[in-house]
Design a protein around this motif. Structure first.
Motif, PDB file in Angstrom:
ATOM      1  N   LEU A 151     -10.073   7.915  -6.106  1.00 11.14           N
ATOM      2  CA  LEU A 151      -8.789   8.363  -6.336  1.00 11.14           C
ATOM      3  C   LEU A 151      -7.707   7.858  -5.107  1.00 11.14           C
ATOM      4  CD1 LEU A 151      -9.717  12.029  -7.228  1.00 11.14           C
ATOM      5  CD2 LEU A 151      -8.801  10.411  -8.802  1.00 11.14           C
ATOM      6  N   ARG A 152      -8.256   7.366  -4.095  1.00 13.89           N
ATOM      7  CA  ARG A 152      -7.297   7.106  -3.276  1.00 13.89           C
ATOM      8  C   ARG A 152      -6.207   6.020  -3.694  1.00 13.89           C
ATOM      9  NH1 ARG A 152      -9.195   7.515   2.772  1.00 13.89           N
ATOM     10  NH2 ARG A 152      -6.889   7.433   2.852  1.00 13.89           N
ATOM     11  N   PHE A 190      10.351  12.376  -1.610  1.00 12.95           N
ATOM     12  CA  PHE A 190      11.656  12.603  -2.330  1.00 12.95           C
ATOM     13  C   PHE A 190      11.465  13.825  -2.944  1.00 12.95           C
ATOM     14  CE2 PHE A 190      11.420   8.108  -1.990  1.00 12.95           C
ATOM     15  CZ  PHE A 190      12.897   7.838  -2.242  1.00 12.95           C
ATOM     16  N   TRP A 191      10.541  14.529  -2.858  1.00 12.80           N
ATOM     17  CA  TRP A 191      10.487  16.056  -3.678  1.00 12.80           C
ATOM     18  C   TRP A 191      11.459  16.819  -3.246  1.00 12.80           C
ATOM     19  CZ3 TRP A 191       4.721  16.217  -3.532  1.00 12.80           C
ATOM     20  CH2 TRP A 191       4.001  15.133  -4.387  1.00 12.80           C
ATOM     21  N   PHE A 200      -5.928   5.408 -12.615  1.00 12.48           N
ATOM     22  CA  PHE A 200      -4.873   6.115 -13.256  1.00 12.48           C
ATOM     23  C   PHE A 200      -4.833   6.318 -14.767  1.00 12.48           C
ATOM     24  CE2 PHE A 200      -2.982   3.772  -9.374  1.00 12.48           C
ATOM     25  CZ  PHE A 200      -1.839   4.993  -9.025  1.00 12.48           C
ATOM     26  N   TRP A 251      -0.428   5.550  -3.761  1.00 15.18           N
ATOM     27  CA  TRP A 251       0.997   5.308  -4.786  1.00 15.18           C
ATOM     28  C   TRP A 251       1.780   6.790  -4.702  1.00 15.18           C
ATOM     29  CZ3 TRP A 251       2.921   7.285  -9.048  1.00 15.18           C
ATOM     30  CH2 TRP A 251       4.185   6.635  -9.476  1.00 15.18           C
ATOM     31  N   LEU A 252       1.112   7.771  -4.886  1.00 11.49           N
ATOM     32  CA  LEU A 252       1.850   8.915  -4.930  1.00 11.49           C
ATOM     33  C   LEU A 252       2.345   9.137  -3.409  1.00 11.49           C
ATOM     34  CD1 LEU A 252      -0.186  11.193  -7.030  1.00 11.49           C
ATOM     35  CD2 LEU A 252       2.528  11.469  -6.831  1.00 11.49           C
ATOM     36  N   GLY A 261       3.968   7.571  -1.457  1.00  6.93           N
ATOM     37  CA  GLY A 261       5.226   6.969  -1.318  1.00  6.93           C
ATOM     38  C   GLY A 261       6.340   7.851  -1.651  1.00  6.93           C
ATOM     39  N   PHE A 262       6.085   8.860  -2.514  1.00  6.96           N
ATOM     40  CA  PHE A 262       7.026   9.674  -3.235  1.00  6.96           C
ATOM     41  C   PHE A 262       7.302  11.296  -2.755  1.00  6.96           C
ATOM     42  CE2 PHE A 262       5.825   6.696  -6.307  1.00  6.96           C
ATOM     43  CZ  PHE A 262       7.113   6.181  -6.932  1.00  6.96           C
ATOM     44  N   GLU A 263       6.383  11.463  -1.758  1.00  9.78           N
ATOM     45  CA  GLU A 263       6.565  12.855  -1.308  1.00  9.78           C
ATOM     46  C   GLU A 263       7.760  13.136  -0.770  1.00  9.78           C
ATOM     47  OE1 GLU A 263       3.080  14.476   0.905  1.00  9.78           O
ATOM     48  OE2 GLU A 263       1.841  12.981   0.165  1.00  9.78           O
ATOM     49  N   VAL A 269      -4.670   6.311  -6.396  1.00  9.00           N
ATOM     50  CA  VAL A 269      -3.462   7.303  -6.816  1.00  9.00           C
ATOM     51  C   VAL A 269      -2.722   7.854  -5.918  1.00  9.00           C
ATOM     52  CG1 VAL A 269      -3.236   9.095  -8.559  1.00  9.00           C
ATOM     53  CG2 VAL A 269      -5.050   7.403  -8.953  1.00  9.00           C
ATOM     54  N   HIS A 270      -3.599   8.261  -4.769  1.00 10.70           N
ATOM     55  CA  HIS A 270      -3.147   9.158  -3.650  1.00 10.70           C
ATOM     56  C   HIS A 270      -2.040   8.365  -2.987  1.00 10.70           C
ATOM     57  CE1 HIS A 270      -2.837  10.981   0.202  1.00 10.70           C
ATOM     58  NE2 HIS A 270      -2.632  11.964  -0.350  1.00 10.70           N
TER      59      HIS A 270
END
Lengths: 116, 116
Positions: B82-83, B95-96, B15, B88-89, B91-93, B85-86
């Motif tokens: 990078l996993r 919400f977009w 990060f 963590w991210l 969990g937000f998809e 990061v991916h």
DNA sequence: TGATCATATTCCGTTATCGGAAAACGTCAA
DNA sequence: TTGACGTTTTCCGATAACGGAATATGATCA
């Protein structure tokens, strides 16, 4: 006028904003709904002032929205700000599986190099 | 012994490492294959010493691998780092899309607040 | 008005980044 | 060995994050 550049400001980017673990925790927490500062602070075990500062950073990069005036402020998630991060990362997904192969190749190469 | 904490080191995390735009550029560049420091520097318009420093950070967090000894060093991508990061991210998809609705709700709310 | 609760800001010291320039290694060929 | 190239490190000054503590702002209610 900028004289010398140090590390970019935490507020310059979503990338910089989410580099801080506590701010990631805040965002994760807010997935389950809006919360006032005090709740955020309590649930994540930090001082209210610290929570407020982190939320300010998140607000400045647009990852969080403030709703309601008066005594009760509610901070809510605005995950759209994470899109640039997701998009940048997207270009690498194809490499994750491949990385293992590439590691194999690396190891093979290493062996060859040492044998020579 | 840690006396006072400032911002986390750039080498502490993927990060933190990718918070720097030039380091992201380097990773993106390396998607098309291994490269020696000089090439990285030239293609991205930075000094070799700067490129080397950035690559060192990326190497320390495991995003990049050094292959080959001798005069020619080749830096290659290891995207597995990078996993986290991916993940963590991820969990937000969900919400977009929802964020737009939530923004609507926010605007509605704002209107109501101002009418009162 | 005064007290109280919720938030936000300021002050402080420590630490680490960032870029450039210069110097230090390390390797390979003449 | 000398020299040239590729790479890395060191030194420098400027900037700012981070936590805690204290203080300030702001709203609400007695």
């Amino acid at each position: 006028m900028i004289t010398a550049m140090a590390r970019a400001a935490t507020t310059s980017d979503a990338f910089n904003a989410i580099a801080e673990p506590q701010r990631r925790d805040i965002l994760t927490l807010l997935r389950s709904g809006e919360r006032p500062v005090t709740d955020v602070a309590e649930e994540l075990g930090m001082s209210p002032s610290r929570a407020s500062k982190h939320l300010r950073v998140l607000r400045e990069v647009g990852l969080v929205r403030l709703r309601g005036a008066g005594k009760q402020h509610f901070y809510g998630l605005d995950a759209r700000g994470l899109r640039p991060v997701h998009e940048w990362l997207g270009g690498f997904e194809e490499f994750w599986a491949g990385s293992f192969d590439r590691l194999d190749a690396y190891v093979q190469d290493l062996k060859r190099t040492q044998e020579d």
